[in-house]
Design an enzyme around this catalytic site. Sequence first.
Site, PDB file in Angstrom:
ATOM      1  CB  CYS A  19      -0.962  -0.016   1.187  1.00 43.73           C
ATOM      2  SG  CYS A  19      -2.345  -1.151   0.944  1.00 43.73           S
ATOM      3  CE  LYS A  22      -4.489   3.875  -0.487  1.00 41.89           C
ATOM      4  NZ  LYS A  22      -5.389   3.641   0.658  1.00 41.89           N
ATOM      5  CB  ALA A  51     -11.996   9.318   2.143  1.00 45.33           C
ATOM      6  CG  ASP A  52     -16.933   4.788   3.663  1.00 38.74           C
ATOM      7  OD1 ASP A  52     -16.365   3.909   4.327  1.00 38.74           O
ATOM      8  OD2 ASP A  52     -17.907   5.434   4.069  1.00 38.74           O
TER       9      ASP A  52
END
Length: 350
Positions: A19, A22, A51-52
């Site tokens: 991650c 990102k 921002a779910d």
Amino acid sequence: MHAPVEKPRLTSLAHGGGCGCKLAPAVLQDLLSEMPKAGPFANLLVGTETADDAAVWDLDGRTSIIATTDFFMPMVDDPHTFGRIAATNAISDVYAMGGTPIFALAIVGMPIDKMDPADIRQILAGGASICAEAGIPVAGGHSIDCPEPVYGLAVIGTCPTAQVKRNSVARPGDRLILTKGIGIGIYSAAIKKGQLPEDAYPEMVGSTTLLNRIGADLGSDSAVSAMTDVTGFGILGHSLEMARGAGATIRLELEALPFLDQAARLAEAGFVTGASHRNWRSYGDGVVLPDGLPDWRRHLLTDPQTSGGLLVAVEPGHADKLVKRIRDSGYPRAAVVGSVAAGAARVIVS
């Protein structure tokens, strides 16, 4: 005779990993700022307006479909383990919404001219093994020839509509629980430099391949108001998303945060990802840190997590009991790490 050609390390084929790949939060926000709104779809309960973790579509007022996708480049050199980590991370977004996954589609991009096909098969097998643990099939997917190795999943899940958990509805007075330790990005940086201690590797793999299936259980708990998973933006970034969504202040207790066993030592020694720096530049103006906090401790808070834990907002009277329940379900590092308070949308660390 010619000496056999040594295969390149999997992590050497990618400019980043996990991650940590990102886009920085500020960059992502800018790119999405001019995207057209999803439109007046009454059944779209969760889209891009917050921002779910996943999109949610209400089928009939009783059951909702949850859809998400996540993929990245390798953070470890073992291909089977990479596949397992990537799949665990992708499925997590469904659990973070309080849902249960039902099937997945594979997303595969591989540098065919640089990788042994057997290693690619191992990546796919690793992902499929985690899907089997989650009780879902890999029902299809798509693959391309790509300059760097990329693997992940699109995951579909379901949830009773009344039990969908968002990251934007935490309530003042709630306590915050984190279910896994922090420090995956720091461990990844040490792997890249060949400096991760031998006993730290199984700890890292154990955390990143631990499914966040407790999220489906928490979805049915009315004491839980909001939930998200902590991934590439670090504990500060995902806490700030929760604070902004709720229009409230989140307070994190530094000494209460759980860290992987060697995260602090490695951070102090300089094993930090570029994403940690990008994260702080993106959202540091929304965070208040203790005076004199050394940079290495701040890097623990901005460290990008791959397949990180769930951040759960719960009624204060239920927090201790819920922590015990989460630990008993297989998350031994779960801890109360902060609270939600009325006030400006920011994160305060004390």
